[in-house]
Design a protein around this motif. Structure first.
Motif, PDB file in Angstrom:
ATOM      1  N   LEU A 253     -13.843  59.504  60.335  1.00 39.27           N
ATOM      2  CA  LEU A 253     -13.350  60.887  60.338  1.00 39.27           C
ATOM      3  C   LEU A 253     -14.397  61.840  60.911  1.00 39.27           C
ATOM      4  O   LEU A 253     -14.067  62.928  61.359  1.00 39.27           O
ATOM      5  CB  LEU A 253     -13.015  61.341  58.903  1.00 39.27           C
ATOM      6  CG  LEU A 253     -11.822  60.683  58.211  1.00 39.27           C
ATOM      7  CD1 LEU A 253     -11.742  61.167  56.770  1.00 39.27           C
ATOM      8  CD2 LEU A 253     -10.534  60.987  58.948  1.00 39.27           C
TER       9      LEU A 253
ATOM     10  N   HIS B  13      -7.198  58.231  53.838  1.00 47.05           N
ATOM     11  CA  HIS B  13      -7.206  58.644  55.251  1.00 47.05           C
ATOM     12  C   HIS B  13      -7.332  57.460  56.208  1.00 47.05           C
ATOM     13  O   HIS B  13      -7.573  57.665  57.401  1.00 47.05           O
ATOM     14  CB  HIS B  13      -8.386  59.592  55.510  1.00 47.05           C
ATOM     15  CG  HIS B  13      -8.475  60.705  54.519  1.00 47.05           C
ATOM     16  ND1 HIS B  13      -7.575  61.739  54.481  1.00 47.05           N
ATOM     17  CD2 HIS B  13      -9.353  60.925  53.498  1.00 47.05           C
ATOM     18  CE1 HIS B  13      -7.893  62.559  53.488  1.00 47.05           C
ATOM     19  NE2 HIS B  13      -8.952  62.072  52.870  1.00 47.05           N
TER      20      HIS B  13
ATOM     21  N   HIS C  69     -17.670  61.967  52.880  1.00 48.04           N
ATOM     22  CA  HIS C  69     -17.058  60.634  52.877  1.00 48.04           C
ATOM     23  C   HIS C  69     -15.973  60.582  51.785  1.00 48.04           C
ATOM     24  O   HIS C  69     -16.203  61.065  50.659  1.00 48.04           O
ATOM     25  CB  HIS C  69     -18.129  59.575  52.604  1.00 48.04           C
ATOM     26  CG  HIS C  69     -17.670  58.176  52.873  1.00 48.04           C
ATOM     27  ND1 HIS C  69     -16.821  57.506  52.015  1.00 48.04           N
ATOM     28  CD2 HIS C  69     -17.904  57.331  53.911  1.00 48.04           C
ATOM     29  CE1 HIS C  69     -16.571  56.300  52.502  1.00 48.04           C
ATOM     30  NE2 HIS C  69     -17.220  56.173  53.657  1.00 48.04           N
ATOM     31  N   PRO C  70     -14.812  59.992  52.082  1.00 48.94           N
ATOM     32  CA  PRO C  70     -13.762  59.936  51.066  1.00 48.94           C
ATOM     33  C   PRO C  70     -14.210  59.291  49.749  1.00 48.94           C
ATOM     34  O   PRO C  70     -13.733  59.686  48.677  1.00 48.94           O
ATOM     35  CB  PRO C  70     -12.663  59.107  51.744  1.00 48.94           C
ATOM     36  CG  PRO C  70     -12.865  59.368  53.204  1.00 48.94           C
ATOM     37  CD  PRO C  70     -14.349  59.486  53.390  1.00 48.94           C
TER      38      PRO C  70
ATOM     39  N   PHE D 207     -14.122  50.628  52.474  1.00 53.10           N
ATOM     40  CA  PHE D 207     -13.378  51.502  51.568  1.00 53.10           C
ATOM     41  C   PHE D 207     -11.906  51.630  51.991  1.00 53.10           C
ATOM     42  O   PHE D 207     -11.115  52.284  51.312  1.00 53.10           O
ATOM     43  CB  PHE D 207     -14.038  52.895  51.551  1.00 53.10           C
ATOM     44  CG  PHE D 207     -13.527  53.814  50.491  1.00 53.10           C
ATOM     45  CD1 PHE D 207     -13.626  53.475  49.140  1.00 53.10           C
ATOM     46  CD2 PHE D 207     -12.933  55.024  50.811  1.00 53.10           C
ATOM     47  CE1 PHE D 207     -13.142  54.326  48.146  1.00 53.10           C
ATOM     48  CE2 PHE D 207     -12.456  55.882  49.833  1.00 53.10           C
ATOM     49  CZ  PHE D 207     -12.562  55.526  48.491  1.00 53.10           C
TER      50      PHE D 207
HETATM   51 FE1  SF4 Z   1     -13.320  54.269  55.924  1.00 52.24          FE
HETATM   52 FE2  SF4 Z   1     -11.572  55.143  57.666  1.00 52.24          FE
HETATM   53 FE3  SF4 Z   1     -11.477  56.024  55.160  1.00 52.24          FE
HETATM   54 FE4  SF4 Z   1     -13.440  56.774  56.747  1.00 52.24          FE
HETATM   55  S1  SF4 Z   1     -11.275  57.234  57.033  1.00 52.24           S
HETATM   56  S2  SF4 Z   1     -13.655  56.041  54.661  1.00 52.24           S
HETATM   57  S3  SF4 Z   1     -13.751  54.960  57.992  1.00 52.24           S
HETATM   58  S4  SF4 Z   1     -11.136  53.930  55.831  1.00 52.24           S
END
Ligand code: SF4
Length: 347
Positions: free
Chosen positions: A319, A294, A248-249, A288
């Motif tokens: 993602l 992303h 997860h970012p 987030f």
């Molecule tokens: Fe959230 Fe989209 Fe970033 Fe994933 S890519 S953490 S779903 S904002």
């Protein structure tokens, strides 16, 4: 086997009433079971405002959820009989961030320890009570002869915190919820207190929920890690999978900000949000998104579910939608069993 504690679809909002500020969602549709066979250490990690302390208070039964329910041995807390509620209070103990605040300065350590033992009828005689008390102190690495008879101000910060662990242990709990137990002690004592928590699980069969903002100590003692961000779970599962290779970012950001001993590898600076992320409404879509490098259009519309990306990990991020096996409804399904207990978990 029925879980000792189960948070089922729990949400908690603060404010939002007449003449109050807009509602703040501290916890959003959170579901998790806490098992004690075998005992595990689950580290709940997040920065301030992530909902981790709200979660601790709900699990302790001191804060009612706005929606959803907390179950103790399969029964909603509200429907427990007097006797069952007493068992809940004994089975689920807490360790606080600042033990000094929770001690009455006029009580000696002996009295502090005896209160719980007497309240829950742990010992049948004075001699047994003394043994329980001495055993609890020794279990956390304190010498009874140097601790008993003293007042809290006569102990060091590390000793006070270990007395807190001993106090919780003395009533024979099955779960201990430790809310930032090492954030107010210096680094040299941190390891001793963390070691005490591991002793609880390893030698006393107590499951530990370790609440922290520090991913390093979470990795150090947690079998499983649960990363929270603004009331939702960003990533959860096996600590050995998540910390070395976060998906997860937000977890990547936390891992990137851990100080490294190699000066040639600087801390990772927080990456800028994507162009799309910059326009994110903080109250809609992925929580987030307004910090995420992303972020995509779809992230602005709905909060991603917890995708089970492998046997022992979930990540709430679009993602990983393609690679996911399924959507997880119960985080506990991906949790690992501590080494040496694998067969008992399968029984
Ligand atoms: Fe959230 Fe989209 Fe970033 Fe994933 S890519 S953490 S779903 S904002």
């Amino acid at each position: 086997m029925t879980a000792i504690l189960e948070a089922r679809n729990i949400s908690k909002q603060f404010g939002g009433g007449l003449f109050q500020p807009p509602p703040l969602t501290a916890l959003d549709n959170f579901t998790m079971k806490i098992e004690t066979d075998p005992p595990t250490i689950t580290a709940v990690v997040g920065e301030s405002g992530s909902g981790k302390t709200t979660l601790a208070q709900i699990l302790l039964g001191i804060l009612p959820p706005t929606t959803g329910e907390l179950l103790y041995e399969g029964k909603p807390l509200k429907s427990l009989s007097k006797r069952e509620h007493r068992n809940f209070l004994r089975d689920v103990q807490m360790i606080l961030q600042d033990p000094y605040e929770s001690y009455n300065p006029f009580y000696r350590v002996d009295h502090i320890l005896r209160m719980g033992i007497r309240r829950f009828g742990v010992a049948k005689s004075r001699a047994e009570e003394q043994k329980v008390l001495v055993d609890a102190l020794e279990a956390v690495g304190l010498r009874p002869e140097e601790t008993l008879g003293r007042y809290p101000h006569q102990l060091s910060g590390g000793q006070r915190q270990r007395v807190m662990v001993a106090r919780a242990l003395a009533v024979r709990p099955r779960v201990i919820i430790a809310d930032e137990p090492v954030s107010m002690v210096d680094a040299s004592l941190r390891a001793t207190i963390l070691d005490s928590l591991q002793t609880l699980a390893r030698d006393y069969g107590v499951s530990v929920i370790y609440i922290t903002h520090d991913l390093t100590t979470a990795y150090q003692i947690g079998d499983n890690v649960l990363v929270m961000y603004r009331g939702v779970v960003a990533e959860a599962g096996d600590a050995e999978l998540i910390v070395p290779n976060p998906l997860h970012p937000y977890t990547q950001l936390l891992v990137g900000s851990i100080p490294r001993p190699d000066p040639r590898r600087p801390w990772m600076e927080e990456q800028q949000p994507s162009e799309i992320g910059r326009s994110a409404d903080p109250d809609k879509g992925c929580k987030f998104a307004n910090r995420c490098p992303h972020a995509m259009e779809m992230c602005l519309e709905v909060q991603p579910p917890a995708y089970q990306v492998d046997d022992h990990r979930v990540a709430s991020c679009f993602l990983h939608r393609e690679a996911a096996k399924s959507e997880a409804t119960d985080l506990t399904d991906v949790f690992v069993t501590p080494k040496g207990h694998e067969s008992s978990a399968a029984d």
